[in-house]
Scaffold this active site. Structure first.
Site, PDB file in Angstrom:
ATOM      1  N   ASP A 454       0.886  -1.163   0.000  1.00  0.00           N
ATOM      2  CA  ASP A 454       0.000   0.000   0.000  1.00  0.00           C
ATOM      3  C   ASP A 454       0.920   1.209   0.000  1.00  0.00           C
ATOM      4  O   ASP A 454       1.673   1.424   0.965  1.00  0.00           O
ATOM      5  CB  ASP A 454      -0.857   0.022   1.263  1.00  0.00           C
ATOM      6  CG  ASP A 454      -2.010  -0.962   1.228  1.00  0.00           C
ATOM      7  OD1 ASP A 454      -2.018  -1.826   0.342  1.00  0.00           O
ATOM      8  OD2 ASP A 454      -2.895  -0.875   2.108  1.00  0.00           O
ATOM      9  N   HIS A 510       4.829  -7.135   0.285  1.00  0.00           N
ATOM     10  CA  HIS A 510       4.484  -8.430  -0.296  1.00  0.00           C
ATOM     11  C   HIS A 510       5.267  -8.666  -1.586  1.00  0.00           C
ATOM     12  O   HIS A 510       5.851  -7.739  -2.152  1.00  0.00           O
ATOM     13  CB  HIS A 510       2.975  -8.491  -0.567  1.00  0.00           C
ATOM     14  CG  HIS A 510       2.137  -8.423   0.677  1.00  0.00           C
ATOM     15  ND1 HIS A 510       1.290  -9.433   1.063  1.00  0.00           N
ATOM     16  CD2 HIS A 510       2.017  -7.458   1.630  1.00  0.00           C
ATOM     17  CE1 HIS A 510       0.682  -9.101   2.197  1.00  0.00           C
ATOM     18  NE2 HIS A 510       1.107  -7.897   2.552  1.00  0.00           N
ATOM     19  N   SER A 598       8.824   4.541   4.735  1.00  0.00           N
ATOM     20  CA  SER A 598       9.838   3.642   4.182  1.00  0.00           C
ATOM     21  C   SER A 598       9.557   3.418   2.706  1.00  0.00           C
ATOM     22  O   SER A 598       8.549   3.882   2.173  1.00  0.00           O
ATOM     23  CB  SER A 598       9.859   2.327   4.948  1.00  0.00           C
ATOM     24  OG  SER A 598       8.559   1.930   5.321  1.00  0.00           O
TER      25      SER A 598
END
Length: 654
Positions: A454, A510, A598
């Protein structure tokens, strides 16, 4: 208007071959232009600059996508307390605002705006209502989201519907309601209303008819030299009943007929923009929208990127004028760095990133100047790393849980999709998604890559593109990013994808592809912020100087893929939930970042992936795209390779 209104009033005036008065010719054109440009200020951007040669109105991506022109009206609202109220509507890359109401609990606006609707384009409008008692900026009280397609297709005889306004800081809390109407123009009516607006510009006596000389003036405004030479012929063609004047219906018929044969209008009569003769539908759409704005039929003021920008008060406008702060989408440098605007891929509209103003100012001071970076080089860099590490340890202590309520409001929507743990702040921050919360695009097809987080996404076919449109650090290179891994030369000329996670995002990352993890290599470094303010700075090299972990994934469809997890300020910890040697599927969890912002960067081999066109288009405009885990990223364009099968002799069966 009739016959007499356009005849010469003096026999001394000479006439042109078409019967028009040469002395009055220029003055009448000036009156027309003045009338057309009466409201040109509405076309100016929020920063006060004109848009130049760029079109003010969206264009159809394809003729098949045209769904119509929708008229949306913000009628009124009912709030919980008295104030002076302002309403905004945002759709796609456009935001418009109403006038400010009187001091009341039931504001009335009746503010309208027309929007181009495409079957595959933006169609969810965000409506926001602000109280306006602030000096520098107004306070957002409530909002709602309206799917215009659903609104227009509902089973109702009324064009009006009442929507609940929700509190932006408290889920499910209703703070008022707003009445909205929406209707779609019939194509035939669009042509007639367009002709009516054109005719009204030279309809000096308001009788709804054009005499020959007035018709001639209108043809001159259209900017078509060939049409100017055929005025008599065109007038006779338009005057179907032979009564010597052209009515609204006759003008509409002429315009429609000529659009199919030989378009009359080369330049928009309102804004002067050149219109592509071959692009007939877009020309009609442009002028329909432009006439509504240019002749004052619309009440709403445009030129804003987001509702937050539209709601700002006079103090912010003063700071814009003084160049202390400004609004823009794209590269964030200098005063532009005070606001970060990204494109929401799901909702198909521009949104402003949530970031504290004091943090913005401090980042600008550090990362956008040689002095700031000089301070970092003289010991502040090590201090920042020490603070980040101490803060990370503090966030793992049980007493850190008391800080959770203070930041829960910015994760309201995400909280409903996550498994919430409350023992420590970091457990809350790195919480997992509930099963099914992020569907994986084209599941079962390993030749389709997906988004790894996301995040706010940037995609580039080459490193050179990334340097041109986004990364401004002078020392960035693939070799510098990947470190001394043996296969770094494999990625020369490769494709670069940057996934930037803001503090309010779900912070687990992911796999974008299916394959085998070959290796994970830690690369020590600093902990600069990964905010665009630093990435867009020519004084800083965030991605090649920050602490990071480089993973190499071998795939059958994309070859090798480098997956670089980059730490940042307050993110001293990168944790992996998979290890080298594991076989993984796209969409599987790979790991997580602890508290802070990040970034993940994926590098694909040259000519191995065709990235989705919408992602490339926004990146080429230096605009990040807001995406979710599992959304499609691109498709393999290389021949499928065979991965080595695992050695079954080393598998333990339980």
């Amino acid at each position: 208007m009739g016959h007499g209104s356009s005849k010469s009033s003096s026999s001394d005036d000479s006439t042109n071959g078409d019967g028009t008065n040469s002395r009055s010719h220029s003055s009448r054109r000036e009156r027309i232009k003045k009338k057309l440009h009466l409201h040109r200020h509405l076309h100016r951007r929020g920063d006060g600059s004109s848009r130049g040669s760029h079109s003010r109105h969206p264009k159809l991506s394809s003729l098949e996508d045209f769904a119509g022109i929708a008229l949306v009206t913000l009628i009124s609202a009912e709030m919980k307390f008295k104030d002076k109220w302002l309403a905004c509507i945002s759709i796609g890359e456009q935001t418009f605002r109403s006038e400010i109401s009187d001091q009341t609990i039931k504001p009335q606006w009746n503010s309208e705006k027309k929007f181009l609707l495409e079957s595959n384009g933006p169609h969810v409008a965000k409506i926001t209502v602000f109280e306006t008692n602030r000096i520098s900026k107004n306070h957002l009280i409530g909002y709602c989201e309206v799917d215009l397609f659903k609104f227009l297709s509902r089973d109702s005889d009324s064009d009006v519907e009442v929507f609940e306004l929700l509190d932006p800081s408290s889920p499910g809390v209703v703070v008022g309601n707003i009445s909205i109407s929406c209707s779609i123009e019939d194509p035939t009516e669009t042509e007639k209303s367009f002709a009516r607006r054109i005719l009204s510009i030279v309809d000096y006596n308001g009788d709804g008819q054009l005499s020959f000389s007035e018709f001639s003036e209108l043809i001159n405004v259209f900017g078509n030299q060939h049409a100017e030479e055929k005025k008599v012929e065109l007038f006779k063609a338009a005057d179907a009943n032979g009564d010597g004047v052209v009515s609204i219906d006759e003008l509409a018929t002429l315009l429609a007929t000529q659009q199919e044969k030989e378009p009359l209008i080369n330049n928009c009569p309102v804004c002067g923009e050149f219109l592509e003769v071959s692009d007939k539908l877009n020309s009609m759409i442009h002028m329909s929208l432009c006439f509504d704005e240019g002749t004052g039929n619309q009440v709403m003021t445009g030129g804003f990127l987001t509702d937050k920008q539209a709601s700002y008060g006079w103090m912010f406008k003063l700071s814009e004028w003084a160049h202390v702060s400004s609004y823009d989408a794209g590269l964030n440098s200098g005063s532009n760095a005070s606001h970060i605007v990204v494109f929401d891929r799901k909702k198909k509209r521009l949104v402003e990133e949530i970031i504290d103003g004091k943090i913005v100012l401090s980042m600008r001071a550090i990362y956008q100047s040689k002095v700031g970076l000089g301070i970092m080089d003289k010991g502040a860099k090590e201090l920042l790393q020490s603070i980040s590490e101490k803060q990370g340890k503090k966030m793992n202590l049980p007493e850190s849980a008391k800080d959770i309520p203070a930041i829960k409001s910015i994760w309201l929507k995400l909280n409903t999709l996550c498994i919430i743990l409350r023992q420590t702040f970091n457990e809350f921050f790195i919480r997992e998604l509930k099963p099914g919360a992020r569907p994986v695009a084209c599941e079962g097809r390993d030749d389709v890559a997906v988004c790894a987080a996301d995040c706010r996404l940037m995609t580039f076919n080459t490193v050179e593109d990334s340097l041109r449109f986004w990364i401004k650090g002078k020392k960035f290179s693939l070799r510098g990013l990947l470190g001394n891994i043996p296969c770094s030369d494999t990625f020369i000329g490769g494709t670069l994808v940057i996934f930037r996670l803001a503090p309010q995002d779900y912070h687990r990352f992911h796999f974008p592809v299916s394959g085998k993890i070959e290796q994970i290599v830690d690369v020590p470094g600093c902990l600069y912020t990964v905010n665009p303010i630093a990435v867009n700075s020519k004084y800083c090299n965030v991605f090649t100087e920050n602490k990071r972990a480089v993973s190499i994934i071998s795939t059958a469809d994309f070859g090798k893929v480098a997956f670089v997890a980059i730490g940042a300020t307050m993110v001293g910890s990168i944790t992996f939930t998979k290890k080298a040697g594991d076989y993984v599927q796209k969409g599987d969890e790979f790991g997580y970042f602890s508290f802070g912002g990040s970034t993940v960067i994926c590098v694909f081999e040259k000519d191995s992936i065709a990235l989705d066109e919408d992602l490339l288009a926004y990146s080429a405009r230096s605009i990040e795209t807001l995406v979710s885990v599992g959304m499609q990223l691109g498709v393999s364009v290389r021949k499928r390779a065979q991965l080595p099968l695992p050695d079954i002799r080393n598998i333990t069966i339980f």
